[in-house]
Design a protein around this motif. Structure first.
Motif, PDB file in Angstrom:
ATOM      1  N   HIS A   1      31.074  18.517 -41.176  1.00 30.24           N
ATOM      2  CA  HIS A   1      30.242  18.802 -40.088  1.00 30.24           C
ATOM      3  C   HIS A   1      30.287  20.347 -39.833  1.00 30.24           C
ATOM      4  O   HIS A   1      31.459  20.789 -39.744  1.00 30.24           O
ATOM      5  CB  HIS A   1      31.024  17.986 -38.700  1.00 30.24           C
ATOM      6  CG  HIS A   1      30.285  18.397 -37.574  1.00 30.24           C
ATOM      7  ND1 HIS A   1      29.047  17.659 -36.899  1.00 30.24           N
ATOM      8  CD2 HIS A   1      30.437  19.389 -36.567  1.00 30.24           C
ATOM      9  CE1 HIS A   1      28.628  18.273 -36.045  1.00 30.24           C
ATOM     10  NE2 HIS A   1      29.330  19.210 -35.793  1.00 30.24           N
TER      11      HIS A   1
ATOM     12  N   THR B   1      26.511  17.202 -41.416  1.00 34.74           N
ATOM     13  CA  THR B   1      26.189  16.972 -39.971  1.00 34.74           C
ATOM     14  C   THR B   1      26.307  18.406 -39.335  1.00 34.74           C
ATOM     15  O   THR B   1      27.015  19.170 -39.555  1.00 34.74           O
ATOM     16  CB  THR B   1      26.854  15.945 -39.095  1.00 34.74           C
ATOM     17  OG1 THR B   1      28.296  16.151 -39.470  1.00 34.74           O
ATOM     18  CG2 THR B   1      26.843  14.638 -39.730  1.00 34.74           C
TER      19      THR B   1
ATOM     20  N   ASP C   1      25.851  20.976 -35.369  1.00 36.87           N
ATOM     21  CA  ASP C   1      25.557  21.048 -33.919  1.00 36.87           C
ATOM     22  C   ASP C   1      24.505  22.268 -33.936  1.00 36.87           C
ATOM     23  O   ASP C   1      24.772  23.251 -34.658  1.00 36.87           O
ATOM     24  CB  ASP C   1      26.892  21.806 -33.015  1.00 36.87           C
ATOM     25  CG  ASP C   1      27.925  20.837 -32.926  1.00 36.87           C
ATOM     26  OD1 ASP C   1      27.775  19.658 -33.030  1.00 36.87           O
ATOM     27  OD2 ASP C   1      29.022  21.310 -33.136  1.00 36.87           O
TER      28      ASP C   1
ATOM     29  N   CYS D   1      36.354  17.421 -26.606  1.00 35.99           N
ATOM     30  CA  CYS D   1      36.316  17.302 -27.929  1.00 35.99           C
ATOM     31  C   CYS D   1      37.826  16.442 -28.486  1.00 35.99           C
ATOM     32  O   CYS D   1      38.577  15.987 -27.589  1.00 35.99           O
ATOM     33  CB  CYS D   1      36.498  18.712 -28.477  1.00 35.99           C
ATOM     34  SG  CYS D   1      38.017  19.423 -27.899  1.00 35.99           S
TER      35      CYS D   1
ATOM     36  N   GLN E   1      23.957  25.988 -35.335  1.00 31.01           N
ATOM     37  CA  GLN E   1      23.695  26.650 -33.915  1.00 31.01           C
ATOM     38  C   GLN E   1      22.244  27.055 -33.851  1.00 31.01           C
ATOM     39  O   GLN E   1      21.547  26.939 -32.934  1.00 31.01           O
ATOM     40  CB  GLN E   1      24.784  27.642 -33.724  1.00 31.01           C
ATOM     41  CG  GLN E   1      25.967  27.548 -33.708  1.00 31.01           C
ATOM     42  CD  GLN E   1      26.455  26.224 -32.828  1.00 31.01           C
ATOM     43  OE1 GLN E   1      25.672  25.572 -32.084  1.00 31.01           O
ATOM     44  NE2 GLN E   1      27.915  25.730 -32.699  1.00 31.01           N
TER      45      GLN E   1
ATOM     46  N   LEU F   1      22.129  24.530 -31.164  1.00 33.33           N
ATOM     47  CA  LEU F   1      21.962  25.170 -29.454  1.00 33.33           C
ATOM     48  C   LEU F   1      20.443  25.430 -29.572  1.00 33.33           C
ATOM     49  O   LEU F   1      19.888  26.304 -30.071  1.00 33.33           O
ATOM     50  CB  LEU F   1      22.971  26.305 -29.443  1.00 33.33           C
ATOM     51  CG  LEU F   1      23.411  26.436 -27.980  1.00 33.33           C
ATOM     52  CD1 LEU F   1      24.101  25.225 -27.466  1.00 33.33           C
ATOM     53  CD2 LEU F   1      24.309  27.642 -28.068  1.00 33.33           C
TER      54      LEU F   1
ATOM     55  N   SER G   1      35.043  19.286 -37.507  1.00 31.08           N
ATOM     56  CA  SER G   1      34.141  20.476 -37.808  1.00 31.08           C
ATOM     57  C   SER G   1      34.757  21.362 -38.415  1.00 31.08           C
ATOM     58  O   SER G   1      35.723  22.154 -37.925  1.00 31.08           O
ATOM     59  CB  SER G   1      33.646  20.690 -36.022  1.00 31.08           C
ATOM     60  OG  SER G   1      32.882  21.877 -36.075  1.00 31.08           O
TER      61      SER G   1
ATOM     62  N   PHE H   1      22.248  20.591 -28.620  1.00 31.13           N
ATOM     63  CA  PHE H   1      22.721  20.952 -27.087  1.00 31.13           C
ATOM     64  C   PHE H   1      21.822  22.230 -26.643  1.00 31.13           C
ATOM     65  O   PHE H   1      21.246  22.842 -27.287  1.00 31.13           O
ATOM     66  CB  PHE H   1      24.022  21.616 -27.194  1.00 31.13           C
ATOM     67  CG  PHE H   1      25.037  20.527 -27.842  1.00 31.13           C
ATOM     68  CD1 PHE H   1      25.852  19.783 -27.030  1.00 31.13           C
ATOM     69  CD2 PHE H   1      25.454  20.781 -29.269  1.00 31.13           C
ATOM     70  CE1 PHE H   1      26.794  18.853 -27.490  1.00 31.13           C
ATOM     71  CE2 PHE H   1      26.397  19.854 -29.832  1.00 31.13           C
ATOM     72  CZ  PHE H   1      27.079  18.654 -29.011  1.00 31.13           C
TER      73      PHE H   1
ATOM     74  N   PRO I   1      28.815  23.546 -37.802  1.00 26.12           N
ATOM     75  CA  PRO I   1      27.942  24.122 -36.766  1.00 26.12           C
ATOM     76  C   PRO I   1      27.142  24.997 -37.366  1.00 26.12           C
ATOM     77  O   PRO I   1      27.145  25.708 -38.111  1.00 26.12           O
ATOM     78  CB  PRO I   1      28.935  24.878 -36.014  1.00 26.12           C
ATOM     79  CG  PRO I   1      30.390  24.018 -36.356  1.00 26.12           C
ATOM     80  CD  PRO I   1      30.320  23.542 -37.623  1.00 26.12           C
TER      81      PRO I   1
ATOM     82  N   ARG J   1      14.409  20.487 -27.383  1.00 27.74           N
ATOM     83  CA  ARG J   1      15.185  19.556 -27.764  1.00 27.74           C
ATOM     84  C   ARG J   1      14.762  18.419 -28.384  1.00 27.74           C
ATOM     85  O   ARG J   1      15.239  17.751 -29.200  1.00 27.74           O
ATOM     86  CB  ARG J   1      16.168  19.542 -26.278  1.00 27.74           C
ATOM     87  CG  ARG J   1      17.434  18.587 -26.643  1.00 27.74           C
ATOM     88  CD  ARG J   1      18.031  18.385 -25.213  1.00 27.74           C
ATOM     89  NE  ARG J   1      19.389  17.920 -25.388  1.00 27.74           N
ATOM     90  CZ  ARG J   1      20.186  17.391 -24.511  1.00 27.74           C
ATOM     91  NH1 ARG J   1      19.823  17.391 -23.360  1.00 27.74           N
ATOM     92  NH2 ARG J   1      21.191  16.792 -24.774  1.00 27.74           N
TER      93      ARG J   1
ATOM     94  N   VAL K   1      22.082  15.581 -36.315  1.00 30.14           N
ATOM     95  CA  VAL K   1      22.332  16.944 -35.596  1.00 30.14           C
ATOM     96  C   VAL K   1      22.452  16.424 -34.263  1.00 30.14           C
ATOM     97  O   VAL K   1      21.809  15.668 -33.605  1.00 30.14           O
ATOM     98  CB  VAL K   1      21.086  17.309 -35.814  1.00 30.14           C
ATOM     99  CG1 VAL K   1      20.891  18.772 -35.421  1.00 30.14           C
ATOM    100  CG2 VAL K   1      20.641  17.805 -37.497  1.00 30.14           C
ATOM    101  N   HIS K   2      23.487  16.944 -33.783  1.00 31.02           N
ATOM    102  CA  HIS K   2      23.860  17.194 -32.238  1.00 31.02           C
ATOM    103  C   HIS K   2      23.157  18.538 -31.599  1.00 31.02           C
ATOM    104  O   HIS K   2      23.473  19.418 -32.048  1.00 31.02           O
ATOM    105  CB  HIS K   2      25.442  17.377 -31.996  1.00 31.02           C
ATOM    106  CG  HIS K   2      26.088  16.220 -32.749  1.00 31.02           C
ATOM    107  ND1 HIS K   2      26.505  14.958 -32.202  1.00 31.02           N
ATOM    108  CD2 HIS K   2      26.463  16.111 -34.081  1.00 31.02           C
ATOM    109  CE1 HIS K   2      27.140  14.195 -33.009  1.00 31.02           C
ATOM    110  NE2 HIS K   2      27.289  14.861 -34.258  1.00 31.02           N
TER     111      HIS K   2
END
Ligand code: SF4
Length: 436
Positions: free
Chosen positions: A255, A295, A297, A13, A259, A299, A229, A328, A257, A354, A325-326
């Motif tokens: 950003h 934006t 993250d 990071c 999840q 999971l 973030s 993971f 999160p 994913r 969107v990231h």
């Protein structure tokens, strides 16, 4: 160890990249020179967030030792904290220094066997530049007081520790005077900045936004701040109000999160908010700022996530309209609550989710970009274009910018439909200040 050449390799990071810069400056002050190939010392700053991050670091260390057997390797960062014994076993690894040692540069130098001049104690905390970058990272705090079921970070980074606002303001001044036009406020859990003394990130942002760097002739140097973030529920009304009041100084990008978009899964993850709170935060911000970029993250494949729960995540991504969107895949980490949770989602299903989520996110992002036409923004110039406050690549229109400008440029955006998607073009516009 006597002064020589050093190579830094950083995984993970922004906070890790900042930590590397602290070590780079500590060694640089003592005469060490950076060498990309055959360095006497290789410092590997590691990450342990996913299994993959650890695997990549171990692979790199083995390669360095194989190719340059005389090089001494020092491993630091989160993997050094979580798996020191595994790293010590790797041939060629001379030092394994956890975050506690690496965070204090003088300690780090002592561990390497360097003499430490007591005068170095007087050197201001933090960094003076982020070599080779127009944007600099500024770590405002470290550690995290939460305990998300999937996350190892609180174990390897400890509890929240905030840096004082005046120290950070001095660092912003130094970094802008060194030529950085964007300062990205980063950390491990920046929404908890100042919590130790009852403060909050808005207090810090107000102080940093008021910093007024000047060039050697006394002219103001424009710069912009960006929050990295930050949790949606930790964005206070004051913070939003400040962002709305200083659009030329604070990027309209958050950003946050996510999840999961499903309350059951959020509860299983030990996340403290539910989706109605997340949506409410987005609405509040959207009402105050012009087309902010959100934006996140996400999971996928957390234990217990079935089609029904995953469908809620897809729905949330569509509804919120993220600009990116990231995604993971869930990666179980030992010593986390999720390590032994079940039922596990089969890997092929995780892969499939994913890719489905990636497609939806890309579609949503295109719609969001299409709506940016007419918005004003500031672009950090990098080559033919640059990075906007909303974290979008923007091409500068040659009719308005025949010569490539430098620094921060104020633009009005045009959104053009192209085969590869929406292209954003920046036309000169003075409403936000900057160079135009
Ligand atoms: S908030 Fe949760 S995910 Fe973020 S660092 Fe803390 S424990 Fe990890």
């Amino acid at each position: 160890m006597s002064v020589g050449s050093v190579r830094f390799v950083t995984f993970g990071c922004k906070a890790n990249q900042y930590d590397t810069q602290v070590l780079r400056e500590a060694l640089g002050r003592r005469g060490w020179r950076e060498e990309e190939r055959e360095a006497d010392l290789v410092v590997v700053n590691t990450c342990t967030v996913t299994t993959d991050a650890g695997r990549k670091a171990r692979k790199l260390i083995r390669r360095v030792v194989r190719e340059h057997p005389d090089t001494k390797v020092c491993v630091t960062g989160c993997l050094a904290e979580s798996e020191p014994e595994v790293l010590r076993e790797l041939p060629g690894v001379e030092w394994v220094l956890g975050n506690g040692d690496a965070r204090r540069p003088l300690n780090f130098l002592r561990q390497l066997g360097c003499d430490v001049d007591p005068e170095e104690l007087g050197i201001p905390a933090g960094i003076t530049a982020f070599a080779g970058h127009t944007r600099a990272f500024l770590k405002i705090q470290d550690g995290c007081d939460r305990s998300c079921a999937f996350c190892i970070i609180p174990r390897v980074r400890g509890a929240n520790r905030s840096r004082p606002a005046d120290e950070l303001a001095a660092e912003v001044l130094r970094l802008v005077e060194a030529g950085h036009v964007e300062i990205v406020l980063c950390g491990i859990h920046i929404g908890h900045w100042g919590r130790e003394w009852g403060g909050e990130p808005a207090d810090l942002l107000a102080v940093l936004a008021a910093v007024e760097p000047r060039d050697e002739r006394g002219a103001p140097l424009p710069f912009r701040l960006r929050l990295s973030s930050i949790e949606a529920t930790e964005i206070s009304p004051r913070l939003v109000e400040l962002m709305a009041r200083r659009p030329e100084r604070i990027a309209p990008h958050l950003h946050m999160p996510l999840q999961s978009g499903d309350d059951e899964i959020l509860a299983a993850m030990n996340r403290w908010y539910r989706m109605d709170e997340y949506h409410a935060a987005c609405e509040r911000i959207r009402a105050a700022l012009d087309r902010p970029a959100f934006t996140a993250d996400v999971l996928v494949g957390f234990p217990g996530e079935g089609e029904r729960q995953f469908a809620r995540t897809l729905q949330a991504v569509r509804q919120i309209g993220f600009s990116r969107v990231h995604v993971f895949p869930f990666s179980p980490r030992p010593r986390t609550a999720a390590w032994e949770m079940g039922p596990a989602v089969p890997p092929e299903e995780v892969r499939e989710r994913r890719s489905r989520l990636g497609e939806v996110a890309a579609e949503v992002a295109q719609t969001w970009r299409r709506d940016l036409g007419g918005a004003t923004d500031l672009v950090v110039v990098e080559g033919e274009g640059g990075l906007s406050g909303r974290y979008q690549r923007v091409r500068l229109d040659r009719r308005d910018f025949p010569a490539t400008p430098a620094g921060l440029v104020a633009v009005r955006l045009e959104a053009h439909e192209r085969d590869a998607g929406i292209e954003l073009i920046g036309r000169a516009d003075g409403s936000l200040g900057g160079a135009a």
